[in-house]
Scaffold this motif. Structure first.
Motif, mmCIF file in Angstrom:
data_model
loop_
_atom_site.group_PDB
_atom_site.id
_atom_site.type_symbol
_atom_site.label_atom_id
_atom_site.label_comp_id
_atom_site.label_asym_id
_atom_site.label_seq_id
_atom_site.Cartn_x
_atom_site.Cartn_y
_atom_site.Cartn_z
ATOM 1 N N LYS A 137 0.807 -1.225 0.000
ATOM 2 C CA LYS A 137 0.000 0.000 0.000
ATOM 3 C C LYS A 137 0.833 1.265 0.000
ATOM 4 O O LYS A 137 0.319 2.346 -0.273
ATOM 5 N N GLN B 44 3.518 3.913 2.276
ATOM 6 C CA GLN B 44 3.410 4.490 3.620
ATOM 7 C C GLN B 44 2.324 5.549 3.659
ATOM 8 O O GLN B 44 2.060 6.224 2.664
ATOM 9 N N ASN B 45 1.703 5.670 4.824
ATOM 10 C CA ASN B 45 0.642 6.664 4.987
ATOM 11 C C ASN B 45 0.677 7.208 6.426
ATOM 12 O O ASN B 45 -0.320 7.122 7.158
ATOM 13 N N ASP C 148 0.631 9.585 9.709
ATOM 14 C CA ASP C 148 -0.091 10.807 10.098
ATOM 15 C C ASP C 148 0.863 11.888 10.599
ATOM 16 O O ASP C 148 0.490 13.052 10.678
ATOM 17 N N GLY D 42 5.858 2.580 9.630
ATOM 18 C CA GLY D 42 4.763 3.221 8.906
ATOM 19 C C GLY D 42 4.083 4.344 9.662
ATOM 20 O O GLY D 42 3.228 5.029 9.108
ATOM 21 N N GLN E 196 2.970 15.197 -0.433
ATOM 22 C CA GLN E 196 2.753 13.857 -0.999
ATOM 23 C C GLN E 196 2.110 12.897 0.014
ATOM 24 O O GLN E 196 1.285 12.088 -0.344
ATOM 25 N N LEU E 197 2.545 12.981 1.260
ATOM 26 C CA LEU E 197 2.011 12.042 2.258
ATOM 27 C C LEU E 197 0.804 12.609 2.995
ATOM 28 O O LEU E 197 0.107 11.881 3.693
ATOM 29 N N ASN E 198 0.583 13.905 2.857
ATOM 30 C CA ASN E 198 -0.556 14.551 3.525
ATOM 31 C C ASN E 198 -0.594 14.270 5.024
ATOM 32 O O ASN E 198 -1.643 13.894 5.567
ATOM 33 N N VAL E 199 0.537 14.434 5.691
ATOM 34 C CA VAL E 199 0.556 14.224 7.149
ATOM 35 C C VAL E 199 -0.427 15.198 7.811
ATOM 36 O O VAL E 199 -0.704 16.281 7.287
#
Ligand SMILES: [Zn+2]
Length: 201
Positions: A29, A31-32, A34, A56, A90-93
């Motif tokens: 998937k 990394q995502n 927060d 992750g 890109q990761l939208n933390v």
């Protein structure tokens, strides 16, 4: 390297059997996380250890004294700024945590610039702390460490894509200071500008 190979084997024996499915899922998937954590490179103040975070969960930038440089366009090797941009765009933390710590050698060097004189690159990097130093003439090192955290948070708001998201309510900025000797974690109250101790239990 024996120490590291031993550590790797221990990881494969103990943690891998429990966590390999999670790693496999992350590999599929992507990394995502927060949280973007900007921390000091100091070997004693590791965010994943302090927050009990697994793979992750934290996107981490570590540099000398957990410094956020000013927003700059144009050339140069923007190691810290490029990682900030990647995490936000890109990761939208959802959170950016700036975590300073007690007994920070980088902050100590900014109080006494001679300490950095013999180390290439270090002097110009810690001179980024000058605005914090100006506020802390007669104050002690812990206060200076707290001011450097506030300075990094202020600088984050000079990045247009961060200010935009903070104003839209999709991104929060947080400041903390970790006490190496006593494990004390202080959280910055943005309203008062004071650091409050997080109850350890
Ligand atoms: Zn440090």
């Amino acid at each position: 390297m024996d120490r590291l190979i031993r550590g790797y084997r221990e990881f494969m024996a103990k943690r891998w059997p429990e966590e390999h499915a999670h790693y496999a899922e992350l590999s599929k998937k992507g990394q995502n996380p927060d949280y973007l954590v900007i921390a000091c490179s100091d070997s004693r103040a590791d965010p994943a250890t302090i927050f009990g975070a697994g793979p992750g969960e934290l996107f981490v930038i570590r540099n000398v004294a957990a410094i956020v440089p000013p927003y700059e366009e144009g050339g140069g090797y923007h190691g810290t700024s490029s990682a900030i941009a990647f995490a936000v765009l890109q990761l939208n933390v959802k959170y950016i945590l700036v975590m300073g710590h007690a007994q920070c050698g980088g902050v100590a060097a900014a109080r006494n610039m001679e300490a950095a004189a013999d180390t290439p690159f270090l002097g110009s990097w810690i001179r980024l702390l000058e605005p914090a130093a100006e506020k802390c003439h007669d104050r002690d090192q812990p206060d200076f460490e707290r001011e450097t955290i506030k300075l990094s948070l202020e600088r984050l708001m000079t990045f247009p894509f961060i200010a935009e998201r903070v104003e839209a309510g999709t991104l929060s900025l947080v400041g903390m200071r970790f006490g190496i000797a006593d494990g004390k974690l202080e959280l910055l109250d943005p309203a008062s500008g004071e650091f409050e101790t997080v109850p350890p239990r």
